[in-house]
Write a protein that holds these residues in place. Sequence first.
Motif, PDB file in Angstrom:
ATOM      1  N   SER A 149      33.097  36.583  58.902  1.00  0.00           N
ATOM      2  CA  SER A 149      34.170  37.552  59.155  1.00  0.00           C
ATOM      3  C   SER A 149      34.823  37.998  57.854  1.00  0.00           C
ATOM      4  O   SER A 149      35.134  39.178  57.672  1.00  0.00           O
ATOM      5  CB  SER A 149      35.224  36.953  60.085  1.00  0.00           C
ATOM      6  N   GLU A 150      35.043  37.066  56.933  1.00  0.00           N
ATOM      7  CA  GLU A 150      35.664  37.423  55.662  1.00  0.00           C
ATOM      8  C   GLU A 150      34.760  38.342  54.856  1.00  0.00           C
ATOM      9  O   GLU A 150      35.219  39.355  54.296  1.00  0.00           O
ATOM     10  CB  GLU A 150      35.978  36.171  54.849  1.00  0.00           C
ATOM     11  N   PHE A 151      33.470  38.009  54.797  1.00  0.00           N
ATOM     12  CA  PHE A 151      32.531  38.853  54.054  1.00  0.00           C
ATOM     13  C   PHE A 151      32.492  40.274  54.623  1.00  0.00           C
ATOM     14  O   PHE A 151      32.595  41.251  53.888  1.00  0.00           O
ATOM     15  CB  PHE A 151      31.132  38.227  54.082  1.00  0.00           C
ATOM     16  N   VAL A 152      32.372  40.380  55.933  1.00  0.00           N
ATOM     17  CA  VAL A 152      32.318  41.698  56.577  1.00  0.00           C
ATOM     18  C   VAL A 152      33.593  42.485  56.299  1.00  0.00           C
ATOM     19  O   VAL A 152      33.553  43.689  56.010  1.00  0.00           O
ATOM     20  CB  VAL A 152      32.088  41.554  58.089  1.00  0.00           C
ATOM     21  N   GLN A 153      34.738  41.826  56.379  1.00  0.00           N
ATOM     22  CA  GLN A 153      36.005  42.512  56.166  1.00  0.00           C
ATOM     23  C   GLN A 153      36.111  43.059  54.745  1.00  0.00           C
ATOM     24  O   GLN A 153      36.626  44.166  54.526  1.00  0.00           O
ATOM     25  CB  GLN A 153      37.182  41.573  56.454  1.00  0.00           C
ATOM     26  N   LYS A 154      35.607  42.305  53.781  1.00  0.00           N
ATOM     27  CA  LYS A 154      35.644  42.778  52.390  1.00  0.00           C
ATOM     28  C   LYS A 154      34.809  44.042  52.217  1.00  0.00           C
ATOM     29  O   LYS A 154      35.250  45.009  51.578  1.00  0.00           O
ATOM     30  CB  LYS A 154      35.143  41.682  51.444  1.00  0.00           C
ATOM     31  N   VAL A 155      33.608  44.049  52.797  1.00  0.00           N
ATOM     32  CA  VAL A 155      32.755  45.233  52.678  1.00  0.00           C
ATOM     33  C   VAL A 155      33.390  46.418  53.391  1.00  0.00           C
ATOM     34  O   VAL A 155      33.433  47.536  52.865  1.00  0.00           O
ATOM     35  CB  VAL A 155      31.341  44.953  53.236  1.00  0.00           C
ATOM     36  N   ALA A 156      33.910  46.179  54.601  1.00  0.00           N
ATOM     37  CA  ALA A 156      34.546  47.260  55.366  1.00  0.00           C
ATOM     38  C   ALA A 156      35.747  47.831  54.609  1.00  0.00           C
ATOM     39  O   ALA A 156      35.942  49.051  54.557  1.00  0.00           O
ATOM     40  CB  ALA A 156      34.974  46.755  56.738  1.00  0.00           C
ATOM     41  N   ASP A 157      36.554  46.969  54.017  1.00  0.00           N
ATOM     42  CA  ASP A 157      37.728  47.428  53.267  1.00  0.00           C
ATOM     43  C   ASP A 157      37.312  48.288  52.072  1.00  0.00           C
ATOM     44  O   ASP A 157      37.924  49.330  51.795  1.00  0.00           O
ATOM     45  CB  ASP A 157      38.550  46.231  52.771  1.00  0.00           C
ATOM     46  N   MET A 158      36.283  47.863  51.352  1.00  0.00           N
ATOM     47  CA  MET A 158      35.849  48.620  50.182  1.00  0.00           C
ATOM     48  C   MET A 158      35.207  49.944  50.570  1.00  0.00           C
ATOM     49  O   MET A 158      35.336  50.944  49.865  1.00  0.00           O
ATOM     50  CB  MET A 158      34.882  47.792  49.339  1.00  0.00           C
ATOM     51  N   GLU A 159      34.517  49.960  51.710  1.00  0.00           N
ATOM     52  CA  GLU A 159      33.860  51.190  52.168  1.00  0.00           C
ATOM     53  C   GLU A 159      34.826  52.136  52.879  1.00  0.00           C
ATOM     54  O   GLU A 159      34.479  53.290  53.132  1.00  0.00           O
ATOM     55  CB  GLU A 159      32.704  50.851  53.124  1.00  0.00           C
ATOM     56  N   GLY A 160      36.019  51.656  53.219  1.00  0.00           N
ATOM     57  CA  GLY A 160      36.932  52.477  53.992  1.00  0.00           C
ATOM     58  C   GLY A 160      36.500  52.593  55.440  1.00  0.00           C
ATOM     59  O   GLY A 160      36.750  53.612  56.101  1.00  0.00           O
ATOM     60  N   ALA A 161      35.845  51.559  55.961  1.00  0.00           N
ATOM     61  CA  ALA A 161      35.314  51.557  57.323  1.00  0.00           C
ATOM     62  C   ALA A 161      36.242  50.803  58.268  1.00  0.00           C
ATOM     63  O   ALA A 161      37.038  49.964  57.847  1.00  0.00           O
ATOM     64  CB  ALA A 161      33.929  50.921  57.342  1.00  0.00           C
ATOM     65  N   GLU A 162      36.090  51.099  59.561  1.00  0.00           N
ATOM     66  CA  GLU A 162      36.964  50.482  60.563  1.00  0.00           C
ATOM     67  C   GLU A 162      36.573  49.051  60.885  1.00  0.00           C
ATOM     68  O   GLU A 162      37.438  48.202  61.163  1.00  0.00           O
ATOM     69  CB  GLU A 162      36.925  51.312  61.852  1.00  0.00           C
TER      70      GLU A 162
END
Length: 389
Positions: A62-75
């Motif tokens: 969950s932490e890894f996914v959240q980091k990528v989503a935050d950097m990509e500007g994704a929901e």
Amino acid sequence: MSQKLETKAIRTQMERSKFLEHSTPLYLTSSFIFEDAEDMRASFSEEKERNIYSRFTNPNTSEFVQKVADMEGAEDGVSFATGMGAIYGTFAALLNSGDHIVSARSIFGSTHTLFTKYFPKWNIETSYFKVEEPETIASLIKPNTKILYAETPTNPGVDILDLEYLGKIAKKHNLILIIDNCFATPYLQQPVQYGADLVIHSATKLIDGQGRVLGGVTVGNADLIREIYLFARNTGSALSPFNAWILSKSMETLPVRVDRHCESALKIATLLEKHPKINWVKYPFLKSHPQYELAKKQMSQGGNIIAFEIKGGIEAGRSFLNSIKMLSLSSNLGDSRSIVTHPASTTHSKLSEPDRLEVGITDGMIRLSVGLEHFEDINDDLNQALDTL
């Protein structure tokens, strides 16, 4: 408070445990326990959001996914065991028998195999457009077309596709736009800004950056991610907590690593252009690149991959690899160690010459993944190998 990408990569963290650890710990557990029967019922009915089983979610994934989503500007996002797991899981979750894909022809070989060998078994067809002819996309769209797909920069030819143009076409025809952003990483390019609905990464490459673990991730529109998550949860392509922990830590150094990769790659590409035994060099931030202005528009730097053609064809390519002393001979990329590959005699050797040429792979083409060694040492090894030809 709005944070910069570098900060998001470091400060995004799951809730700490009772020990208040500074660095997120490893959660090496297959399952999680419940306080009582009601807690268990509410969790399985999804009235309560919590970890149940590590094939579903885990604090590390969950932490890894959240980091990528935050950097990509994704929901939202979902992780996978590998990059190809992310590509297959994303398409398989969203497509039905009878659907149609429009894709750039210059894509990763295994993705091409999915589109041409396996998806037709389920009555899913793909039509290709050449990366240099995006104006043909509209003519390929059918009533049953569901997805528009592309990589940019492409593998291995580092061609650049216009994300804004793709976004407008997808919106006009109500298509799901999916972009493989592996070569650029979330640090150099954010396709969501240009209309991408989903963005896929092979985290095995620059996100890990040290050739240690496999991983994949898809981020984007929350409703689409929900469908992909349910598919992944039920088909089992789960990213291990350990690999997720490694990748999450890697995200913290992604910006500083990629800065070094890009700085060295531009210097090396500039020097290679002057070598008498090289016909051409392609690197997104070289002014000689056909899509240089486009690359400057949608990427903050040029990435770490250089494509160049040595004189002498396949035999010269093999001889070049045999003369390399320091760089690694491998099919991987995005490592801290620089890697050279000769696609015509290795990764794409099973394709006919016309098929290779169609995606820009000439007999003498070399793909260089620039690592973190001193750029002069990388350049010296390339030059001594070229001087033997």
